[in-house]
Design an enzyme around this catalytic site. Structure first.
Site, short mmCIF file in Angstrom:
data_model
loop_
_atom_site.label_atom_id
_atom_site.label_comp_id
_atom_site.label_asym_id
_atom_site.label_seq_id
_atom_site.Cartn_x
_atom_site.Cartn_y
_atom_site.Cartn_z
N MET A 30 10.84 71.94 12.21
CA MET A 30 10.18 73.25 11.84
C MET A 30 8.98 73.03 10.97
O MET A 30 8.55 73.38 9.92
CB MET A 30 11.58 73.71 10.90
CG MET A 30 12.57 73.57 11.26
SD MET A 30 13.99 75.06 10.62
CE MET A 30 13.75 74.03 9.26
N GLY A 31 8.44 72.10 11.37
CA GLY A 31 7.11 72.02 10.66
C GLY A 31 7.12 70.61 9.48
O GLY A 31 8.01 70.52 9.17
N ASN A 32 6.33 71.01 8.67
CA ASN A 32 5.70 70.42 7.46
C ASN A 32 6.00 68.49 7.47
O ASN A 32 7.03 68.01 6.74
CB ASN A 32 6.96 70.47 6.18
CG ASN A 32 6.78 70.04 4.88
OD1 ASN A 32 5.31 69.65 4.89
ND2 ASN A 32 7.85 70.14 4.24
N LEU A 33 5.54 68.34 9.18
CA LEU A 33 6.02 66.66 9.53
C LEU A 33 5.46 65.20 8.00
O LEU A 33 4.76 65.62 7.94
CB LEU A 33 4.79 67.21 10.94
CG LEU A 33 4.79 67.68 11.72
CD1 LEU A 33 4.65 67.33 12.55
CD2 LEU A 33 6.22 68.17 12.04
N HIS A 37 9.23 62.15 11.73
CA HIS A 37 8.59 63.29 13.41
C HIS A 37 7.89 62.23 13.75
O HIS A 37 7.98 62.50 15.00
CB HIS A 37 7.86 64.34 12.25
CG HIS A 37 8.64 65.49 11.18
ND1 HIS A 37 8.82 65.49 10.26
CD2 HIS A 37 10.05 66.14 12.05
CE1 HIS A 37 9.14 66.06 9.57
NE2 HIS A 37 10.30 66.69 10.57
N GLY A 149 16.33 62.72 15.86
CA GLY A 149 16.60 62.07 14.66
C GLY A 149 18.06 61.93 14.24
O GLY A 149 18.95 62.35 14.02
N GLU A 150 18.28 60.45 13.48
CA GLU A 150 19.62 60.00 13.33
C GLU A 150 19.98 60.23 12.23
O GLU A 150 21.24 59.94 11.86
CB GLU A 150 20.00 58.28 13.78
CG GLU A 150 20.00 57.67 15.07
CD GLU A 150 20.02 56.42 15.54
OE1 GLU A 150 20.30 55.65 14.38
OE2 GLU A 150 20.99 55.94 16.52
N ASP A 152 19.58 63.37 10.38
CA ASP A 152 20.54 64.70 10.84
C ASP A 152 21.67 63.97 11.89
O ASP A 152 21.44 64.64 12.61
CB ASP A 152 19.81 65.70 11.18
CG ASP A 152 18.61 65.88 10.22
OD1 ASP A 152 19.05 66.02 9.02
OD2 ASP A 152 17.36 66.09 10.43
N GLN A 155 24.20 67.27 13.66
CA GLN A 155 23.47 67.73 14.45
C GLN A 155 23.32 67.32 14.85
O GLN A 155 23.61 67.61 16.70
CB GLN A 155 21.75 67.68 13.89
CG GLN A 155 20.67 68.83 14.46
CD GLN A 155 19.43 68.82 13.71
OE1 GLN A 155 19.14 70.26 12.89
NE2 GLN A 155 18.19 68.07 13.42
#
Length: 284
Positions: A30-33, A37, A149-150, A152, A155
Site C-alpha cells: 500500500m506504499g509508504n515503503l 518492504h 511478511g511474517e 502481518d 494476513q
C-alpha cells in the site's frame, strides 16, 4: 522500470514477458515503503527473472474512513526506492480502476474461520478486503511467486490458505520480520511515534520474547502469562490492546496436538497501534 496504471497494459506486458519464458514475482503493497518492504522485494528477486510491485491503498480493507483518508501516500518516493532496488514493473492503479462499480456490488473473497478471529474480530471486514484485493492483483499480475511478511502473521496465514483452497498456481514465500537495531519491528506506523515513544517502543518485542519463552515452558498457563505480559506493557507506558497465544496453523487456541504457538501482540503507544508476533516451539 515501468510504472503502469492501466490493468489492460499490465496484462499485455506480463503476457509478453511470459511468452519470452520469464517467471514473475510479485509484492503487493500500500506504499509508504520502508526497508521491510524492500526486503520483500529483494527476496522476490531471488526467485524469478521479473519483479512486480503494486502500490494501492485498498479502500475495501478499511472500516474507518478517516484511517483511509489519512493513510500516507508517498508515490514518488516509493517509485524512486523501487527503481533503485531494480524492480521491473510498478503497478499503481486508482480505486476507480480496481473497483469500477464501487464496493457495494463488488464480488469478494473470504477465508472462513480465519478472517473473523483475532485481528479480524477487532476490524470486521478487514481480511475480506485483503483477500479480495490480493486475489484481484494475483489475477492481473499472474505471478509465479509472491512474497508476504511474517510481521502481518494472520494476513500471511489467510493468504496461504486462500491460495491452497482456490488452487492458485502461486508459491507464497514468507519473509521474516525486519527489525530496527533496537528490536522494534519495522512499520509505516513507526513514523508516527514521538522521540520519547520511539525509545519505549522496543519494549513491545522484549515483552513478547519473554512471553514466548514462558509459553514454551508452560503453555497450559497461557491466560496468566498473557495477563502478566499485559501488565508489563502497561507499566512501560503502553496501553495493551490484545495479546493472543494460538496455534500458528489454525489460529485457534492451543490444544494437545499443537506443536508450535504464535504470540500475537497489539498495543497502543500514544495514538499509534503497534503489532508484533513470535512463533515458538512447544515442549511436548
Amino acid at each position: 522500470m515501468q510504472v503502469i496504471k492501466d490493468p489492460t497494459l499490465l496484462r499485455s506486458e506480463i503476457k509478453k514477458l511470459k511468452q519470452q519464458g520469464a517467471q514473475v514475482s510479485f509484492v503487493p503493497t500500500m506504499g509508504n515503503l520502508h526497508q521491510g518492504h524492500l526486503t520483500l522485494v529483494q527476496e522476490a528477486q531471488q526467485h524469478t527473472d521479473i519483479s512486480v510491485v503494486s502500490i494501492f491503498v485498498n479502500p475495501m480493507q478499511f472500516n474507518n474512513q478517516s484511517d483511509l483518508d489519512n493513510y500516507p501516500k508517498t508515490l514518488a518516493e516509493d517509485c524512486a526506492k523501487l527503481e533503485q532496488a531494480g524492480v521491473d514493473i510498478v503497478f499503481t492503479p486508482s480505486a476507480n480502476v480496481i473497483y469500477p462499480n464501487g464496493l457495494n456490488t463488488q464480488t469478494f473473497i473470504e477465508v472462513p474461520g480465519m478472517s473473523d478471529c483475532l485481528e479480524g474480530e477487532l476490524r470486521p471486514g478487514h481480511f475480506r478486503g485483503v483477500s479480495t484485493i490480493v486475489t484481484k492483483l494475483f489475477n492481473l499480475v499472474q505471478p509465479d511467486v509472491a512474497c508476504f511478511g511474517e510481521k502481518d502473521f494472520q494476513q500471511l496465514s489467510i493468504i496461504q490458505k486462500m491460495v491452497t483452497d482456490l488452487a492458485m498456481p502461486i508459491r507464497i514465500i514468507p519473509v521474516a520480520t525486519v527489525r530496527e537495531a533496537s528490536g522494534l519491528a519495522m512499520s509505516s506506523r513507526n513514523g508516527k511515534l514521538s522521540a520519547g515513544e520511539k525509545s519505549i517502543a522496543p519494549k513491545l518485542a522484549e515483552v513478547m520474547n519473554d512471553l514466548g519463552n514462558n509459553v514454551q515452558v508452560s503453555s497450559e498457563n497461557c491466560q496468566q502469562l498473557i495477563q502478566d505480559a499485559s501488565q508489563a506493557l502497561d507499566q512501560f507506558g503502553f496501553k495493551t490492546d490484545k495479546i493472543h497465544v494460538v496455534d500458528p496453523i489454525t489460529l485457534a487456541p492451543l490444544n494437545a496436538a499443537s506443536q508450535k504457538a504464535v504470540v500475537l501482540m497489539a498495543a497502543f503507544l500514544g495514538e499509534t497501534r503497534l503489532i508484533d508476533n513470535l512463533v515458538v516451539n512447544l515442549r511436548q
